[in-house]
Design a protein around this motif. Sequence first.
Motif, short mmCIF file in Angstrom:
data_model
loop_
_atom_site.label_atom_id
_atom_site.label_comp_id
_atom_site.label_asym_id
_atom_site.label_seq_id
_atom_site.Cartn_x
_atom_site.Cartn_y
_atom_site.Cartn_z
N PRO A 70 -14.56 13.73 17.55
CA PRO A 70 -13.48 13.28 16.65
C PRO A 70 -12.93 14.46 15.85
N PRO A 71 -11.73 14.30 15.26
CA PRO A 71 -11.10 15.42 14.55
C PRO A 71 -11.83 15.83 13.28
N ILE A 72 -12.53 14.90 12.65
CA ILE A 72 -13.38 15.19 11.49
C ILE A 72 -14.69 14.43 11.69
N GLU A 73 -15.65 14.65 10.85
CA GLU A 73 -16.96 14.02 11.01
C GLU A 73 -16.84 12.49 11.08
N ARG A 74 -17.66 11.91 11.96
CA ARG A 74 -17.62 10.45 12.13
C ARG A 74 -17.83 9.71 10.82
N GLU A 75 -18.83 10.16 10.05
CA GLU A 75 -19.12 9.45 8.80
C GLU A 75 -17.96 9.54 7.81
N ASP A 76 -17.19 10.63 7.89
CA ASP A 76 -16.03 10.76 7.02
C ASP A 76 -14.92 9.80 7.43
N ILE A 77 -14.72 9.63 8.72
CA ILE A 77 -13.73 8.68 9.22
C ILE A 77 -14.11 7.26 8.80
N VAL A 78 -15.39 6.93 8.95
CA VAL A 78 -15.86 5.60 8.57
C VAL A 78 -15.68 5.37 7.07
N MET A 204 -12.30 19.65 1.57
CA MET A 204 -13.20 20.76 1.14
C MET A 204 -14.21 21.10 2.23
N LYS A 205 -14.72 20.08 2.90
CA LYS A 205 -15.71 20.31 3.96
C LYS A 205 -15.12 20.95 5.20
#
Length: 207
Positions: A70-78, A204-205
Motif C-alpha cells: 500500500p502507499p502508506i502503512e496499513r495501520e495508518d490507512i485503517v 511526519m512518518k
Amino acid sequence: MARKQDAYYFDNFIACAEESCHAASLLRKVLGDFKPQELEKYLEEIHEIENRADGKKHEMLDRLAREFIPPIEREDIVELSQHIDTVTDKVEDVLLRIYMGNAQEIEPDALEMTDVVIQCCEKVRELLTAFADFRRSRNLKDLIIQINALEETSDRLFMKSMRKLHTECSDPLHIIVWREIYIYLERCADACEHVADTVESIVMKNS
C-alpha cells in the motif's frame, strides 16, 4: 504519487470526507428550518449518507487486505479511514439526539455550533485533497492548523452554550436534552481534529 493505483486510497479518503460534508449540510438544513414532524424523514436521509460512507470505507479495507504494497502503512490507512468515518457518525448522532430528546425548537447556539462543524468538515475535505500529494503539498500544515483552530472555536461555543443552558433555563428536561445535543455537536469538531492529527502523524512518518 509513486504508483497510479495508489490514488485509489487517497480518492477514497476524499470521497468519505465528502459524505461528512453532505451530512453536516443536511444537519444545518434541518436545524435552520426545524420541523419536528419531519425528523424521521431526515433521519433516514442522514442514515443513507452514513451508510454510503461506511460502504466506501469497507470497500477500501477489503482492497487493503489484498494489497501487496500500500502507499502508506496499513495501520495508518485503517486508522485514518476510521477517523474520517467517525466524523459522519457523530454528525448523524446529533440528529439522533434531537429526535430521541423530542426537541421541539432549536437553540440559536446549536446553529452557531453547527456552522463550525460544517467549516470543520469542509477543511477536512480540503486537507485530504492536499494529503493525496502530501510530499509536495504546500498548504497541508496550514489546513491542519485551521482545523485545530476551528476545534478550539467549537470548544468555546460549547462552554458558552452549556453555561447559558444552566444559568438561564429552569426546565430540567430541557437542560438534559440540550446537554446531550451540545456534547455531540462538540464531538463532531473533535472527530475532525482527530483526522487532522492522524494526517499530521502520517506525514511526519513518511517525510
